[in-house]
Structures are given as structure tokens and as C-alpha cells.
Design a protein around this motif. Structure first.
Motif, PDB file in Angstrom:
ATOM      1  N   VAL A  80       1.419   4.241  -3.162  1.00 37.82           N
ATOM      2  CA  VAL A  80       1.325   5.695  -3.007  1.00 37.82           C
ATOM      3  C   VAL A  80       2.567   6.361  -3.586  1.00 37.82           C
ATOM      4  N   VAL A  81       3.753   5.787  -3.305  1.00 41.14           N
ATOM      5  CA  VAL A  81       5.000   6.349  -3.836  1.00 41.14           C
ATOM      6  C   VAL A  81       4.948   6.443  -5.359  1.00 41.14           C
ATOM      7  N   HIS A  82       4.405   5.405  -5.999  1.00 40.35           N
ATOM      8  CA  HIS A  82       4.459   5.308  -7.462  1.00 40.35           C
ATOM      9  C   HIS A  82       3.093   5.572  -8.103  1.00 40.35           C
ATOM     10  N   ALA A  83       2.242   6.332  -7.421  1.00 42.77           N
ATOM     11  CA  ALA A  83       0.886   6.592  -7.922  1.00 42.77           C
ATOM     12  C   ALA A  83       0.903   7.299  -9.274  1.00 42.77           C
ATOM     13  N   ARG A  84       1.840   8.238  -9.480  1.00 39.68           N
ATOM     14  CA  ARG A  84       1.870   8.984 -10.739  1.00 39.68           C
ATOM     15  C   ARG A  84       2.138   8.053 -11.914  1.00 39.68           C
ATOM     16  N   ALA A  85       3.112   7.162 -11.765  1.00 39.31           N
ATOM     17  CA  ALA A  85       3.407   6.216 -12.851  1.00 39.31           C
ATOM     18  C   ALA A  85       2.230   5.275 -13.085  1.00 39.31           C
ATOM     19  N   LEU A  86       1.616   4.807 -12.013  1.00 43.70           N
ATOM     20  CA  LEU A  86       0.492   3.873 -12.161  1.00 43.70           C
ATOM     21  C   LEU A  86      -0.695   4.509 -12.864  1.00 43.70           C
ATOM     22  N   ALA A  87      -0.813   5.832 -12.790  1.00 47.55           N
ATOM     23  CA  ALA A  87      -1.934   6.521 -13.421  1.00 47.55           C
ATOM     24  C   ALA A  87      -1.754   6.690 -14.929  1.00 47.55           C
ATOM     25  N   SER A  88      -0.560   6.418 -15.426  1.00 43.94           N
ATOM     26  CA  SER A  88      -0.307   6.593 -16.861  1.00 43.94           C
ATOM     27  C   SER A  88      -0.716   5.344 -17.636  1.00 43.94           C
ATOM     28  N   GLU A  89      -0.897   5.492 -18.948  1.00 46.60           N
ATOM     29  CA  GLU A  89      -1.314   4.357 -19.767  1.00 46.60           C
ATOM     30  C   GLU A  89      -0.260   3.273 -19.823  1.00 46.60           C
ATOM     31  N   ALA A 107      -2.409  -0.750  -4.467  1.00 48.53           N
ATOM     32  CA  ALA A 107      -3.365   0.330  -4.681  1.00 48.53           C
ATOM     33  C   ALA A 107      -4.795  -0.126  -4.440  1.00 48.53           C
ATOM     34  N   ALA A 108      -5.050  -1.425  -4.613  1.00 47.79           N
ATOM     35  CA  ALA A 108      -6.409  -1.954  -4.443  1.00 47.79           C
ATOM     36  C   ALA A 108      -6.776  -2.224  -2.982  1.00 47.79           C
ATOM     37  N   LEU A 109      -5.827  -2.158  -2.088  1.00 53.35           N
ATOM     38  CA  LEU A 109      -6.125  -2.409  -0.678  1.00 53.35           C
ATOM     39  C   LEU A 109      -6.963  -1.268  -0.100  1.00 53.35           C
ATOM     40  N   SER A 110      -7.908  -1.624   0.741  1.00 51.90           N
ATOM     41  CA  SER A 110      -8.759  -0.613   1.366  1.00 51.90           C
ATOM     42  C   SER A 110      -8.086  -0.052   2.608  1.00 51.90           C
ATOM     43  N   PRO A 111      -8.491   1.132   3.052  1.00 56.71           N
ATOM     44  CA  PRO A 111      -7.967   1.652   4.322  1.00 56.71           C
ATOM     45  C   PRO A 111      -8.159   0.683   5.482  1.00 56.71           C
ATOM     46  N   PHE A 123       6.862  -0.183 -15.692  1.00 56.67           N
ATOM     47  CA  PHE A 123       7.405  -1.202 -14.792  1.00 56.67           C
ATOM     48  C   PHE A 123       7.417  -2.568 -15.477  1.00 56.67           C
ATOM     49  N   ILE A 124       8.284  -3.469 -15.030  1.00 58.15           N
ATOM     50  CA  ILE A 124       8.182  -4.851 -15.476  1.00 58.15           C
ATOM     51  C   ILE A 124       6.872  -5.424 -14.919  1.00 58.15           C
ATOM     52  N   PRO A 125       6.303  -6.466 -15.546  1.00 56.98           N
ATOM     53  CA  PRO A 125       4.969  -6.936 -15.168  1.00 56.98           C
ATOM     54  C   PRO A 125       4.804  -7.282 -13.689  1.00 56.98           C
ATOM     55  N   ALA A 126       5.783  -7.955 -13.095  1.00 54.99           N
ATOM     56  CA  ALA A 126       5.637  -8.353 -11.700  1.00 54.99           C
ATOM     57  C   ALA A 126       5.582  -7.145 -10.774  1.00 54.99           C
ATOM     58  N   THR A 127       6.396  -6.138 -11.064  1.00 52.63           N
ATOM     59  CA  THR A 127       6.380  -4.926 -10.246  1.00 52.63           C
ATOM     60  C   THR A 127       5.039  -4.223 -10.367  1.00 52.63           C
ATOM     61  N   GLU A 128       4.564  -4.064 -11.597  1.00 49.33           N
ATOM     62  CA  GLU A 128       3.283  -3.385 -11.788  1.00 49.33           C
ATOM     63  C   GLU A 128       2.155  -4.138 -11.088  1.00 49.33           C
ATOM     64  N   ALA A 129       2.174  -5.460 -11.172  1.00 49.63           N
ATOM     65  CA  ALA A 129       1.127  -6.251 -10.518  1.00 49.63           C
ATOM     66  C   ALA A 129       1.144  -6.040  -9.004  1.00 49.63           C
ATOM     67  N   SER A 175       0.833  -1.207   0.000  1.00 49.41           N
ATOM     68  CA  SER A 175       0.000   0.000   0.000  1.00 49.41           C
ATOM     69  C   SER A 175       0.864   1.252   0.000  1.00 49.41           C
ATOM     70  N   GLU A 176       1.932   1.266   0.774  1.00 48.00           N
ATOM     71  CA  GLU A 176       2.810   2.437   0.807  1.00 48.00           C
ATOM     72  C   GLU A 176       3.571   2.591  -0.509  1.00 48.00           C
ATOM     73  N   ALA A 177       3.992   1.480  -1.109  1.00 46.57           N
ATOM     74  CA  ALA A 177       4.691   1.546  -2.393  1.00 46.57           C
ATOM     75  C   ALA A 177       3.770   2.077  -3.491  1.00 46.57           C
TER      76      ALA A 177
END
Length: 388
Positions: free
Chosen positions: A251-260, A276-280, A264-270, A247-249
Motif C-alpha cells: 500500500v505504501v508503494h502502490a504508486r511506484a508499483l503501478a508504473s511500467e 499486493a496480491a494478498l486478499s483481505p 525497485f531492485i528485483p527482490a524488493t519488487e517481488a 500487504s502494508e508495504a
């Protein structure tokens, strides 16, 4: 032309950054994992993704001021989110067997030390990222107490603020002590083991029989030195560790994850998308479990002075190997490794990894001390290393 047969180096300038001429670390060379901000040097985190801006590292600046010379930056498991060393640049090969991984995430750091290219290396450790490659590459790794003033995490691309640590790798404990003493001002002297209460983390099913035999041999050696050795349980902490880190990672990489095309390599992105899908509520529950584990570790340290356990579950896996067979069965490599190393990063206790040979390769043992007992832990390490 500079050669790099193991794929360890992310950046090597034509000229190194020279340290001060008359400091306690004068004459020593070091590398920095490519998460550290260094003035004028690129920072890629062994990734092709767009990364957050990172300030200059005060730890690098301090080491230069103490006389050490920085020769380059080393590769890592992409953005430090993994333990094999996989990244967008092909990964880092083990100096003992190039068909095997060096480990991660600080794999390039470990290789730069193991091959003698530097005297020590700066790594980071969020779940084992100093200790795992140290064990697999046959070098010493030290993860200080979380929040140690001597080992700041500012100026380092974060993965998990809760679990991130900075620390050194070197070929022997003496070199680690020299660097730690210069940074902290703490005097570290060899310590006797006579009368020390050692708790062996009792997890034979989590590792191969061969690795457990290494732990048993270490316990027997300590007994012969006069230590009072007992067996202690401590649980797997992945149910707290994984949600917090992912969850913390994310947040760190939210900008990259928001792009098309995040890059990242597939395992990192997954992994980042899972975070990002974890709830509070998921993360809050994991933090509550972390507090319970910390209380349990405090109770353990009421009974023993130091913990001894394996540093890795098996020798380094081969490239492409996704599972490892330990005494209790087959497991994914990531889980098999992280459940052995992650408790001490999750809970921030200082940990020293000492390499031990196994069948022409290397594994290691971990010693874990109570929070703030870094100098004592290193002193016990010196006691095992003996005179030069």
C-alpha cells in the motif's frame, strides 16, 4: 573528499546540522537512516523508485534541540524491506569483514557507529532492522516499545504501520541510555540481576551450535549473577508477520508499483507484488494470528521478567549468500534471520540487542521485556555492561 569504504552513507552535506549548544546531548553526533525526513535533505530510501512524500521527522528535530549534531544520512536495505542491506547502490559492507554484509535494514546506521564516525545512529526496526545489523557489526541496538512517545515514527517513510519502530544504535548501552533519557525523561540506573526471572527462548535448532553456545554462556553468566533462569518456548510468527508487513508495504508503494518501471531492485519488487496480491481475508487471518501470539507473549511475561535469546542465527553472511545452515538444516537467509527477530517487532515489545564476539566476527543476544518496561530493560543492560 569524504571517503566511504563501507558504502554506509546515503547523504553527507558539506556542513552538519548543528544541535543546540547547551542541551543534554550537546557534543554528540548522530546519523539518520535515509527514511527520516530532514529539512532540505534528500530522501531516497536507498532506492531508485519514486517514493511517497515524507514530512520532517519530529524525532530528528527533538534530538537537534537536545544538542546532538546530525552529520548525514545512512544507507539501508532498499525501502527497509529486507535484512541483508541489498539496495540500488551496491549495499553496505561489514566493517569486520568487507566480504560480508553489514545487515539490514539499518546497515549503514550500524556501520556509522561501529567505525566511530558518529556517537549514535537513528535506525528503524520492522522485523529486526536495528538488531540484526547491530549484532553483525558489533554494536548495541535498542528497539523501544511500539508507540513510545519518546520514539515517534512520524516523519519516517513507513514500511508497516503495524510493526514499524524507530530506535538508536550506539557502541555501548550507556550511550543508548543517554539518548533515551534525554528524549523520554525516564531515569535509567543499572539494575542487579539477582532474583530476576529470565526465560531463555528455547530455540537451539533455529541457530548454529556456535550461536547457541553464546546464548548458553549468557544464561550461565546471568545465573552466576543470581538470576533465576528457565527455558521457555515461543513459536515462529512468520505466518502472521509476513502477510501483515508485505500487504502494508504494498500500500505504501502502490504508486511506484503501478508504473511500467517501478525502479525497485528485483527482490524488493517481488516482495511488494506478493504483498499486493494478498486478499483481505489473508491479511485478516494474519492479524488474528498476531493477536493470538500477543496473548501468548502476555502469558510468558506472567512467568518471567525478561526473555533472553539469540539476535541472529549465524555470523553475517557473505555477499551473494542466499542460504544459511543452522542446527536443524538449511534455510533461506531471510527466513532464518526474521524468525529469530520478528516476534518482538510484530508484537511491539521493547528489545535490547547486545553484541557478542564469535570467531573474529560478531553475533548478539536479545533481551525482551514487557511492554512499557523500556527503562527497566536498559537498566538491566547497564547492569551487564558494568562500570566504565
Amino acid at each position: 573528499m569524504k571517503t566511504d569504504p563501507h558504502g554506509a552513507w546515503a547523504y553527507r552535506p558539506d556542513a552538519p546540522l548543528r544541535g543546540a549548544a547547551h542541551g543534554p546531548l550537546a557534543g554528540l553526533t548522530f546519523s539518520a537512516k535515509d527514511l527520516y525526513g530532514v529539512p532540505g535533505w534528500p530522501l531516497q530510501g536507498s532506492s531508485r523508485a519514486v517514493l511517497p512524500e515524507v514530512a520532517d521527522s519530529p524525532l530528528v528535530a527533538r534530538l537537534l534541540g537536545l544538542g546532538a549534531t546530525l552529520v548525514g544520512k545512512t544507507h539501508l536495505h532498499e525501502v527497509a524491506l529486507g535484512i541483508t542491506g541489498a539496495n540500488a547502490f551496491g549495499g553496505t559492507r561489514n566493517p569486520m569483514d568487507p566480504t560480508r554484509v553489514a545487515g539490514g535494514s539499518s546497515g549503514g546506521a550500524a556501520v556509522s557507529v561501529a567505525t566511530g564516525e558518529v556517537d549514535f545512529a537513528l535506525g528503524t526496526d520492522t522485523g529486526g532492522s536495528i538488531r540484526v545489523p547491530a549484532a553483525w557489526c558489533g554494536v548495541v541496538g535498542f528497539k523501544p516499545t511500539k508507540g513510545s512517545a519518546a520514539w515517534p515514527t512520524e516523519g519516517v517513510l513507513p514500511l508497516s504501520d503495524t510493526c514499524d519502530h524507530t530506535g538508536p544504535l550506539a557502541r555501548d548501552v550507556r550511550a543508548v541510555v543517554r539518548v533515551h533519557t534525554a528524549l523520554s525523561g525516564e531515569a535509567v540506573a543499572p539494575r542487579e540481576w539477582d532474583g530476576v526471572r529470565v526465560g531463555v527462548w528455547d530455540i537451539p535448532g533455529w541457530v548454529t551450535p556456535e550461536v547457541w553456545a553464546v546464548v548458553e554462556a549468557e544464561a550461565a553468566r546471568l545465573t552466576a549473577l543470581g538470576a533465576r533462569v528457565t527455558r521457555v518456548p515461543f513459536p515462529e510468527v512468520m505466518d502472521a508477520y509476513t502477510p501483515i508487513v508485505l500487504s502494508e508495504a504494498a500500500v505504501v508503494h502502490a504508486r511506484a508499483l503501478a508504473s511500467e518501471a517501478p525502479g525497485f531492485i528485483p527482490a524488493t519488487e517481488a516482495n511488494l507484488r506478493a504483498g499486493a496480491a494478498l486478499s483481505p481475508a489473508d491479511v485478516a487471518a494474519a492479524r488474528a494470528r498476531r493477536e493470538a501470539y500477543r496473548a501468548r507473549l502476555e502469558a510468558v511475561f506472567g512467568e518471567v521478567d525478561v526473555l533472553l535469546g539469540p539476535a541472529v542465527p549465524d555470523v553475517a553472511p557473505r555477499f551473494g549468500q542466499e542460504e544459511v545452515t543452522v542446527a536443524e538444516g538449511m534455510l533461506p537467509v531471510r527466513r532464518a534471520v526474521l524468525r529469530v527477530t520478528s516476534p518482538w517487532s510484530l508484537l511491539g515489545a521493547p528489545t535490547l540487542c547486545l553484541p557478542r564476539p564469535l570467531g573474529g566476527l560478531s553475533v548478539g543476544v536479545q533481551f525482551v521485556a514487557p511492554w512499557g518496561q523500556d527503562a527497566a530493560l536498559l537498566g538491566w543492560g547497564l547492569g551487564l555492561e558494568g562500570p566504565r
